[in-house]
Design a protein around this motif. Structure first.
Motif, PDB file in Angstrom:
ATOM      1  N   GLY A  15     -16.255 -12.527 -10.925  1.00  0.00           N
ATOM      2  CA  GLY A  15     -16.501 -12.854  -9.525  1.00  0.00           C
ATOM      3  C   GLY A  15     -15.341 -12.521  -8.610  1.00  0.00           C
ATOM      4  O   GLY A  15     -15.488 -12.526  -7.391  1.00  0.00           O
ATOM      5  N   GLY A  16     -14.188 -12.225  -9.194  1.00  0.00           N
ATOM      6  CA  GLY A  16     -13.007 -11.918  -8.410  1.00  0.00           C
ATOM      7  C   GLY A  16     -12.939 -10.468  -7.980  1.00  0.00           C
ATOM      8  O   GLY A  16     -13.883  -9.695  -8.194  1.00  0.00           O
ATOM      9  N   SER A  17     -11.801 -10.110  -7.381  1.00  0.00           N
ATOM     10  CA  SER A  17     -11.610  -8.771  -6.834  1.00  0.00           C
ATOM     11  C   SER A  17     -10.279  -8.187  -7.267  1.00  0.00           C
ATOM     12  O   SER A  17      -9.322  -8.925  -7.531  1.00  0.00           O
ATOM     13  CB  SER A  17     -11.648  -8.815  -5.297  1.00  0.00           C
ATOM     14  N   LEU A  18     -10.241  -6.876  -7.320  1.00  0.00           N
ATOM     15  CA  LEU A  18      -9.007  -6.123  -7.541  1.00  0.00           C
ATOM     16  C   LEU A  18      -9.076  -4.846  -6.709  1.00  0.00           C
ATOM     17  O   LEU A  18     -10.168  -4.331  -6.451  1.00  0.00           O
ATOM     18  CB  LEU A  18      -8.825  -5.740  -9.010  1.00  0.00           C
ATOM     19  N   ARG A  19      -7.907  -4.343  -6.333  1.00  0.00           N
ATOM     20  CA  ARG A  19      -7.836  -3.068  -5.631  1.00  0.00           C
ATOM     21  C   ARG A  19      -6.929  -2.130  -6.404  1.00  0.00           C
ATOM     22  O   ARG A  19      -5.736  -2.421  -6.573  1.00  0.00           O
ATOM     23  CB  ARG A  19      -7.282  -3.252  -4.220  1.00  0.00           C
ATOM     24  N   LEU A  20      -7.488  -1.054  -6.889  1.00  0.00           N
ATOM     25  CA  LEU A  20      -6.720  -0.040  -7.597  1.00  0.00           C
ATOM     26  C   LEU A  20      -6.235   1.015  -6.613  1.00  0.00           C
ATOM     27  O   LEU A  20      -6.930   1.347  -5.648  1.00  0.00           O
ATOM     28  CB  LEU A  20      -7.560   0.624  -8.683  1.00  0.00           C
ATOM     29  N   GLY A  66     -22.586  -1.091  -4.473  1.00  0.00           N
ATOM     30  CA  GLY A  66     -22.668  -2.354  -3.758  1.00  0.00           C
ATOM     31  C   GLY A  66     -21.547  -3.322  -4.087  1.00  0.00           C
ATOM     32  O   GLY A  66     -21.365  -4.320  -3.394  1.00  0.00           O
ATOM     33  N   ARG A  67     -20.785  -3.035  -5.140  1.00  0.00           N
ATOM     34  CA  ARG A  67     -19.658  -3.915  -5.520  1.00  0.00           C
ATOM     35  C   ARG A  67     -18.313  -3.204  -5.362  1.00  0.00           C
ATOM     36  O   ARG A  67     -17.318  -3.840  -5.028  1.00  0.00           O
ATOM     37  CB  ARG A  67     -19.805  -4.373  -6.979  1.00  0.00           C
ATOM     38  N   PHE A  68     -18.279  -1.904  -5.620  1.00  0.00           N
ATOM     39  CA  PHE A  68     -17.039  -1.124  -5.569  1.00  0.00           C
ATOM     40  C   PHE A  68     -17.073  -0.199  -4.354  1.00  0.00           C
ATOM     41  O   PHE A  68     -18.129   0.306  -3.974  1.00  0.00           O
ATOM     42  CB  PHE A  68     -16.869  -0.268  -6.821  1.00  0.00           C
ATOM     43  N   THR A  69     -15.890   0.053  -3.796  1.00  0.00           N
ATOM     44  CA  THR A  69     -15.768   0.987  -2.678  1.00  0.00           C
ATOM     45  C   THR A  69     -14.592   1.919  -2.931  1.00  0.00           C
ATOM     46  O   THR A  69     -13.472   1.450  -3.156  1.00  0.00           O
ATOM     47  CB  THR A  69     -15.553   0.242  -1.358  1.00  0.00           C
ATOM     48  N   ILE A  70     -14.853   3.208  -2.884  1.00  0.00           N
ATOM     49  CA  ILE A  70     -13.796   4.216  -3.017  1.00  0.00           C
ATOM     50  C   ILE A  70     -13.401   4.671  -1.616  1.00  0.00           C
ATOM     51  O   ILE A  70     -14.250   4.819  -0.729  1.00  0.00           O
ATOM     52  CB  ILE A  70     -14.262   5.402  -3.888  1.00  0.00           C
ATOM     53  N   SER A  71     -12.101   4.860  -1.418  1.00  0.00           N
ATOM     54  CA  SER A  71     -11.611   5.314  -0.115  1.00  0.00           C
ATOM     55  C   SER A  71     -10.298   6.058  -0.315  1.00  0.00           C
ATOM     56  O   SER A  71      -9.746   6.070  -1.409  1.00  0.00           O
ATOM     57  CB  SER A  71     -11.412   4.134   0.836  1.00  0.00           C
ATOM     58  N   THR A  76      -0.795   9.055   3.144  1.00  0.00           N
ATOM     59  CA  THR A  76       0.042   8.786   1.964  1.00  0.00           C
ATOM     60  C   THR A  76      -0.508   9.438   0.697  1.00  0.00           C
ATOM     61  O   THR A  76       0.017   9.203  -0.388  1.00  0.00           O
ATOM     62  CB  THR A  76       0.171   7.279   1.728  1.00  0.00           C
ATOM     63  N   ASN A  77      -1.563  10.239   0.826  1.00  0.00           N
ATOM     64  CA  ASN A  77      -2.179  10.905  -0.338  1.00  0.00           C
ATOM     65  C   ASN A  77      -2.566   9.904  -1.413  1.00  0.00           C
ATOM     66  O   ASN A  77      -2.301  10.109  -2.613  1.00  0.00           O
ATOM     67  CB  ASN A  77      -1.233  11.964  -0.922  1.00  0.00           C
ATOM     68  N   THR A  78      -3.177   8.817  -0.995  1.00  0.00           N
ATOM     69  CA  THR A  78      -3.521   7.737  -1.918  1.00  0.00           C
ATOM     70  C   THR A  78      -5.022   7.506  -1.946  1.00  0.00           C
ATOM     71  O   THR A  78      -5.670   7.462  -0.893  1.00  0.00           O
ATOM     72  CB  THR A  78      -2.802   6.434  -1.540  1.00  0.00           C
ATOM     73  N   LEU A  79      -5.532   7.355  -3.136  1.00  0.00           N
ATOM     74  CA  LEU A  79      -6.939   7.028  -3.374  1.00  0.00           C
ATOM     75  C   LEU A  79      -7.016   5.561  -3.772  1.00  0.00           C
ATOM     76  O   LEU A  79      -6.122   5.054  -4.468  1.00  0.00           O
ATOM     77  CB  LEU A  79      -7.482   7.902  -4.510  1.00  0.00           C
ATOM     78  N   PHE A  80      -8.064   4.897  -3.328  1.00  0.00           N
ATOM     79  CA  PHE A  80      -8.239   3.478  -3.636  1.00  0.00           C
ATOM     80  C   PHE A  80      -9.593   3.226  -4.285  1.00  0.00           C
ATOM     81  O   PHE A  80     -10.548   3.986  -4.090  1.00  0.00           O
ATOM     82  CB  PHE A  80      -8.148   2.628  -2.372  1.00  0.00           C
ATOM     83  N   LEU A  81      -9.658   2.121  -5.028  1.00  0.00           N
ATOM     84  CA  LEU A  81     -10.938   1.608  -5.517  1.00  0.00           C
ATOM     85  C   LEU A  81     -10.911   0.099  -5.317  1.00  0.00           C
ATOM     86  O   LEU A  81     -10.198  -0.615  -6.029  1.00  0.00           O
ATOM     87  CB  LEU A  81     -11.170   1.954  -6.985  1.00  0.00           C
ATOM     88  N   GLN A  82     -11.661  -0.362  -4.323  1.00  0.00           N
ATOM     89  CA  GLN A  82     -11.808  -1.795  -4.091  1.00  0.00           C
ATOM     90  C   GLN A  82     -12.938  -2.295  -4.968  1.00  0.00           C
ATOM     91  O   GLN A  82     -14.075  -1.822  -4.842  1.00  0.00           O
ATOM     92  CB  GLN A  82     -12.101  -2.075  -2.621  1.00  0.00           C
ATOM     93  N   MET A  83     -12.640  -3.249  -5.835  1.00  0.00           N
ATOM     94  CA  MET A  83     -13.622  -3.760  -6.786  1.00  0.00           C
ATOM     95  C   MET A  83     -13.873  -5.229  -6.493  1.00  0.00           C
ATOM     96  O   MET A  83     -12.962  -6.054  -6.620  1.00  0.00           O
ATOM     97  CB  MET A  83     -13.112  -3.574  -8.219  1.00  0.00           C
TER      98      MET A  83
END
Length: 123
Positions: A15-20, A66-71, A76-83
């Motif tokens: 149920g929690g979140s992490l951002r890669l 619906g749960r993860f978002t890539i951006s 800064t040439n950075t990719l993210f994955l909000q989970m």
């Protein structure tokens, strides 16, 4: 060769979140596709999400839609994955990777990979 370095993994309750984050050593070409994959022991690498660097167009695996978002952050040439709403089934080593131009979810079409970051979701 483009170098990719992931960070942000860890242990989280269901149920929690992490951002890669995935830091690239140089600006990816606009035609490049940056993707996130994950892998568990004994299994093949699995597609999670991808993004075309220039346009920001995205695509997701059904299991994370619906749960993860890539951006990405171009400055800064950075990719993210909000989970969000993480589940025990999301436990895996997560990798970011680059495909030069193929809009694909096939790992073999990606030619640059990071070292991976562990995500563990407890129930």
């Amino acid at each position: 060769q483009l170098q990719l370095v992931e960070s942000g993994g860890g242990l989280v309750q269901a149920g929690g979140s992490l951002r890669l984050s995935c830091a690239a050593s140089a600006r990816p070409f606009s035609s490049s596709i940056l993707g996130w994959f994950r892998q568990t022991p004994g299994n093949d690498r699995e597609f999670v999400a991808r993004l075309r660097w220039g346009t920001g167009y995205t695509s997701y695996a059904d299991s994370v839609k619906g749960r993860f978002t890539i951006s990405r952050e171009k400055a800064t040439n950075t990719l993210f994955l909000q989970m969000n709403r993480l589940e025990p089934g999301d436990t895996a080593v997560y990798y970011c990777a680059r495909s030069r131009s193929e809009w694909t979810s096939v790992p073999a079409q990606y030619d640059a990979w990071g070292q991976g970051t562990q995500v563990t979701v407890s129930s």
